[in-house]
Design a protein around this motif. Structure first.
Motif, PDB file in Angstrom:
ATOM      1  N   GLU A 258    -109.993 -26.365 -23.243  1.00  0.00           N
ATOM      2  CA  GLU A 258    -111.297 -25.716 -23.408  1.00  0.00           C
ATOM      3  C   GLU A 258    -111.655 -25.716 -24.885  1.00  0.00           C
ATOM      4  O   GLU A 258    -110.793 -25.710 -25.758  1.00  0.00           O
ATOM      5  N   MET A 259    -112.956 -25.732 -25.135  1.00  0.00           N
ATOM      6  CA  MET A 259    -113.465 -25.878 -26.494  1.00  0.00           C
ATOM      7  C   MET A 259    -112.972 -24.790 -27.458  1.00  0.00           C
ATOM      8  O   MET A 259    -112.779 -25.028 -28.636  1.00  0.00           O
ATOM      9  N   ASP A 260    -112.737 -23.579 -26.937  1.00  0.00           N
ATOM     10  CA  ASP A 260    -112.382 -22.483 -27.851  1.00  0.00           C
ATOM     11  C   ASP A 260    -110.866 -22.296 -28.013  1.00  0.00           C
ATOM     12  O   ASP A 260    -110.429 -21.356 -28.678  1.00  0.00           O
ATOM     13  N   ALA A 261    -110.068 -23.194 -27.434  1.00  0.00           N
ATOM     14  CA  ALA A 261    -108.608 -23.047 -27.523  1.00  0.00           C
ATOM     15  C   ALA A 261    -108.108 -23.439 -28.916  1.00  0.00           C
ATOM     16  O   ALA A 261    -108.471 -24.490 -29.442  1.00  0.00           O
ATOM     17  N   TYR A 262    -107.289 -22.580 -29.503  1.00  0.00           N
ATOM     18  CA  TYR A 262    -106.609 -22.841 -30.782  1.00  0.00           C
ATOM     19  C   TYR A 262    -107.564 -23.071 -31.956  1.00  0.00           C
ATOM     20  O   TYR A 262    -107.202 -23.731 -32.914  1.00  0.00           O
TER      21      TYR A 262
ATOM     22  N   GLY B 131    -108.894 -20.547 -33.738  1.00  0.00           N
ATOM     23  CA  GLY B 131    -108.777 -19.447 -34.701  1.00  0.00           C
ATOM     24  C   GLY B 131    -110.094 -18.739 -34.924  1.00  0.00           C
ATOM     25  O   GLY B 131    -110.804 -18.418 -33.977  1.00  0.00           O
ATOM     26  N   ASP B 132    -110.448 -18.545 -36.188  1.00  0.00           N
ATOM     27  CA  ASP B 132    -111.682 -17.815 -36.535  1.00  0.00           C
ATOM     28  C   ASP B 132    -112.912 -18.708 -36.615  1.00  0.00           C
ATOM     29  O   ASP B 132    -113.996 -18.246 -36.937  1.00  0.00           O
ATOM     30  N   HIS B 133    -112.745 -19.993 -36.356  1.00  0.00           N
ATOM     31  CA  HIS B 133    -113.892 -20.907 -36.459  1.00  0.00           C
ATOM     32  C   HIS B 133    -114.905 -20.623 -35.342  1.00  0.00           C
ATOM     33  O   HIS B 133    -114.518 -20.285 -34.229  1.00  0.00           O
ATOM     34  N   GLN B 134    -116.177 -20.822 -35.658  1.00  0.00           N
ATOM     35  CA  GLN B 134    -117.249 -20.647 -34.667  1.00  0.00           C
ATOM     36  C   GLN B 134    -117.701 -22.015 -34.169  1.00  0.00           C
ATOM     37  O   GLN B 134    -117.976 -22.905 -34.981  1.00  0.00           O
ATOM     38  N   ILE B 135    -117.791 -22.166 -32.838  1.00  0.00           N
ATOM     39  CA  ILE B 135    -118.224 -23.458 -32.285  1.00  0.00           C
ATOM     40  C   ILE B 135    -119.735 -23.598 -32.462  1.00  0.00           C
ATOM     41  O   ILE B 135    -120.492 -22.737 -32.031  1.00  0.00           O
ATOM     42  N   PRO B 136    -120.185 -24.691 -33.106  1.00  0.00           N
ATOM     43  CA  PRO B 136    -121.632 -24.873 -33.252  1.00  0.00           C
ATOM     44  C   PRO B 136    -122.285 -25.122 -31.883  1.00  0.00           C
ATOM     45  O   PRO B 136    -121.669 -25.708 -30.986  1.00  0.00           O
ATOM     46  N   ALA B 137    -123.534 -24.689 -31.737  1.00  0.00           N
ATOM     47  CA  ALA B 137    -124.240 -24.792 -30.453  1.00  0.00           C
ATOM     48  C   ALA B 137    -124.365 -26.241 -29.968  1.00  0.00           C
ATOM     49  O   ALA B 137    -124.353 -26.505 -28.767  1.00  0.00           O
ATOM     50  N   GLU B 138    -124.442 -27.184 -30.907  1.00  0.00           N
ATOM     51  CA  GLU B 138    -124.665 -28.592 -30.501  1.00  0.00           C
ATOM     52  C   GLU B 138    -123.377 -29.311 -30.078  1.00  0.00           C
ATOM     53  O   GLU B 138    -123.402 -30.460 -29.665  1.00  0.00           O
ATOM     54  N   ARG B 139    -122.261 -28.616 -30.173  1.00  0.00           N
ATOM     55  CA  ARG B 139    -120.988 -29.227 -29.769  1.00  0.00           C
ATOM     56  C   ARG B 139    -120.880 -29.216 -28.244  1.00  0.00           C
ATOM     57  O   ARG B 139    -120.898 -28.171 -27.617  1.00  0.00           O
ATOM     58  N   THR B 140    -120.774 -30.397 -27.622  1.00  0.00           N
ATOM     59  CA  THR B 140    -120.716 -30.453 -26.153  1.00  0.00           C
ATOM     60  C   THR B 140    -119.403 -31.019 -25.629  1.00  0.00           C
ATOM     61  O   THR B 140    -119.036 -30.797 -24.486  1.00  0.00           O
TER      62      THR B 140
ATOM     63  N   THR C  78     -90.647 -34.628 -20.155  1.00  0.00           N
ATOM     64  CA  THR C  78     -91.888 -34.291 -19.450  1.00  0.00           C
ATOM     65  C   THR C  78     -92.944 -35.348 -19.755  1.00  0.00           C
ATOM     66  O   THR C  78     -92.928 -35.954 -20.833  1.00  0.00           O
ATOM     67  N   LEU C  79     -93.845 -35.564 -18.802  1.00  0.00           N
ATOM     68  CA  LEU C  79     -94.985 -36.470 -19.014  1.00  0.00           C
ATOM     69  C   LEU C  79     -96.259 -35.638 -19.051  1.00  0.00           C
ATOM     70  O   LEU C  79     -96.557 -34.905 -18.104  1.00  0.00           O
ATOM     71  N   LEU C  80     -96.988 -35.739 -20.153  1.00  0.00           N
ATOM     72  CA  LEU C  80     -98.279 -35.050 -20.297  1.00  0.00           C
ATOM     73  C   LEU C  80     -99.399 -36.068 -20.066  1.00  0.00           C
ATOM     74  O   LEU C  80     -99.479 -37.078 -20.770  1.00  0.00           O
ATOM     75  N   ILE C  81    -100.229 -35.814 -19.066  1.00  0.00           N
ATOM     76  CA  ILE C  81    -101.303 -36.753 -18.713  1.00  0.00           C
ATOM     77  C   ILE C  81    -102.646 -36.190 -19.168  1.00  0.00           C
ATOM     78  O   ILE C  81    -103.067 -35.121 -18.733  1.00  0.00           O
ATOM     79  N   LEU C  82    -103.302 -36.939 -20.066  1.00  0.00           N
ATOM     80  CA  LEU C  82    -104.591 -36.491 -20.606  1.00  0.00           C
ATOM     81  C   LEU C  82    -105.713 -36.876 -19.647  1.00  0.00           C
ATOM     82  O   LEU C  82    -106.086 -38.040 -19.539  1.00  0.00           O
ATOM     83  N   ALA C  83    -106.247 -35.882 -18.958  1.00  0.00           N
ATOM     84  CA  ALA C  83    -107.295 -36.152 -17.961  1.00  0.00           C
ATOM     85  C   ALA C  83    -108.488 -35.222 -18.142  1.00  0.00           C
ATOM     86  O   ALA C  83    -109.240 -34.983 -17.206  1.00  0.00           O
ATOM     87  N   ALA C  84    -108.681 -34.712 -19.361  1.00  0.00           N
ATOM     88  CA  ALA C  84    -109.780 -33.762 -19.573  1.00  0.00           C
ATOM     89  C   ALA C  84    -111.090 -34.440 -19.955  1.00  0.00           C
ATOM     90  O   ALA C  84    -112.151 -33.848 -19.870  1.00  0.00           O
ATOM     91  N   GLY C  85    -111.013 -35.711 -20.381  1.00  0.00           N
ATOM     92  CA  GLY C  85    -112.243 -36.433 -20.747  1.00  0.00           C
ATOM     93  C   GLY C  85    -113.096 -36.661 -19.513  1.00  0.00           C
ATOM     94  O   GLY C  85    -112.592 -37.103 -18.492  1.00  0.00           O
ATOM     95  N   MET C  86    -114.369 -36.394 -19.604  1.00  0.00           N
ATOM     96  CA  MET C  86    -115.201 -36.493 -18.406  1.00  0.00           C
ATOM     97  C   MET C  86    -115.819 -37.875 -18.207  1.00  0.00           C
ATOM     98  O   MET C  86    -116.855 -38.019 -17.581  1.00  0.00           O
ATOM     99  N   ALA C  87    -115.186 -38.889 -18.770  1.00  0.00           N
ATOM    100  CA  ALA C  87    -115.581 -40.270 -18.465  1.00  0.00           C
ATOM    101  C   ALA C  87    -117.048 -40.543 -18.760  1.00  0.00           C
ATOM    102  O   ALA C  87    -117.784 -40.994 -17.909  1.00  0.00           O
TER     103      ALA C  87
ATOM    104  N   TRP D  79    -112.464 -31.393 -28.381  1.00  0.00           N
ATOM    105  CA  TRP D  79    -112.141 -31.788 -29.754  1.00  0.00           C
ATOM    106  C   TRP D  79    -111.304 -33.058 -29.853  1.00  0.00           C
ATOM    107  O   TRP D  79    -110.908 -33.449 -30.945  1.00  0.00           O
ATOM    108  N   GLY D  80    -110.945 -33.688 -28.732  1.00  0.00           N
ATOM    109  CA  GLY D  80    -110.207 -34.939 -28.824  1.00  0.00           C
ATOM    110  C   GLY D  80    -108.762 -34.846 -28.338  1.00  0.00           C
ATOM    111  O   GLY D  80    -108.277 -33.788 -27.947  1.00  0.00           O
ATOM    112  N   THR D  81    -108.066 -35.982 -28.382  1.00  0.00           N
ATOM    113  CA  THR D  81    -106.761 -36.115 -27.735  1.00  0.00           C
ATOM    114  C   THR D  81    -105.663 -35.282 -28.391  1.00  0.00           C
ATOM    115  O   THR D  81    -104.771 -34.788 -27.717  1.00  0.00           O
ATOM    116  N   ALA D  82    -105.711 -35.115 -29.720  1.00  0.00           N
ATOM    117  CA  ALA D  82    -104.660 -34.318 -30.376  1.00  0.00           C
ATOM    118  C   ALA D  82    -104.858 -32.829 -30.074  1.00  0.00           C
ATOM    119  O   ALA D  82    -103.887 -32.074 -29.980  1.00  0.00           O
TER     120      ALA D  82
END
Length: 300
Positions: free
Chosen positions: A80-84, A86-95, A4-13, A98-101
């Motif tokens: 999406e920011m809240d995927a995987y 766990g119990d961590h809370q996303i800080p308000a300033e995070r826009t 399979t080929l996974l294409i990373l296209a979530a970065g909003m350039a 989380w990156g390619t991995a």
């Protein structure tokens, strides 16, 4: 089993200022992704998984589904920011995501076979897909991954600094370490990278670098989840921190989980880091078509 080929296209350039993943560059309106998919299908990949943001899924599908229907299986995964997390809370300033991995981790439920990962906005070349497919079919194992190695000098932009995974390769041709250098550029006739303190360090033009073309066994998903948990424990409050693929590859080696083969390619890489890169990309594609390496309409 076909890979399979996974294409990373979530970065909003962010640097580029538009949705460059779907900009038309080829003679018949092809995007850079079209060339990657065309090469992947010809190399024997059986499925394409796009990782995108949910808010431009409709636009994305409208462009790719009509071309690919009946040619290859497709699937869509949302980063999406809240995927995987766990119990961590996303800080308000995070826009930003989380990156390619983390993007790879988001595809966990869509992929059960050996797979390759690429960026949406990079042109990798036929040779790279042929070599990746060959490895995925015959050499990939839970403890053997690979990365396609490009020559640094062939991957620099004339229009600003670039980010590259600089590879240290051992005598056996395997990855010893990979360091994400986020500010590499040409200064006079020398390629340099700048560290966090503004210090400059020279790099040889032949240095192998990762252009984020990786080949993984599905075992990478569990490792990514474990490392992402550790990453969040340490970095959750830093809004600019990113969980990159090289972090996973590096820890895979460091923790003796296995080895990462560096597969050199003769392909010339090009991409659109900056708007000013676009005319060069268009000219390069036209040249490849003129040379007969691609048809002037990929999906006719």
């Amino acid at each position: 089993m076909q890979p399979t080929l996974l294409i990373l296209a979530a970065g909003m350039a962010s640097r580029y200022g538009s949705l460059k993943q779907i900009q038309k560059f080829g003679p018949s309106g092809e995007t850079i992704i079209d060339y990657s998919i065309y090469d992947a299908i010809n190399a024997g990949f059986g499925k394409i998984v796009f990782i995108i943001r949910e808010n431009f899924a409709a636009e994305f599908k409208e462009i790719f589904e009509p071309k690919l229907k009946g040619r290859v299986e497709t699937d869509y995964v949302f980063q999406e920011m809240d995927a995987y997390i766990g119990d961590h809370q996303i800080p308000a300033e995070r826009t930003k995501p989380w990156g390619t991995a983390h993007a790879i981790l988001c595809a966990k439920n869509a992929i059960n076979e050996p797979f390759a990962v690429i960026n949406a906005d990079d042109f990798y070349g036929t040779d790279a897909f042929v070599k990746a497919a060959e490895f995925l079919k015959n050499g990939c194992k839970p403890d053997v991954y690979s990365v396609i190695g490009y020559e640094l000098g062939k991957t620099i932009s004339e229009h600003g600094s670039v980010s590259r995974g600089v590879c240290e390769v051992n005598a056996a041709g395997n990855l010893a370490a990979i360091n994400e250098r986020t500010k590499i550029y040409k200064e006079n006739d020398q390629i340099v990278y700048e560290d966090a303190d503004g210090g400059k360090h020279p790099l040889d033009a032949n240095t192998p670098v990762s252009m984020n073309f990786w080949a993984f066994d599905p075992s990478v998903f569990q490792l990514s989840q474990d490392l992402f948990n550790e990453f969040l424990d340490k970095n959750i409050s830093n809004p600019k921190s990113e969980f990159f693929i090289p972090i996973v590859a590096d820890e895979f080696i460091r923790r003796d989980k296995g080895l990462v083969k560096v597969i050199p390619t003769s392909s010339k890489w090009f991409g659109v880091t900056y708007k000013e890169d676009a005319p060069g990309v268009q000219a390069s594609l036209n040249q490849l078509v003129a040379n007969g390496e691609y048809p002037d309409n990929l999906w006719k």
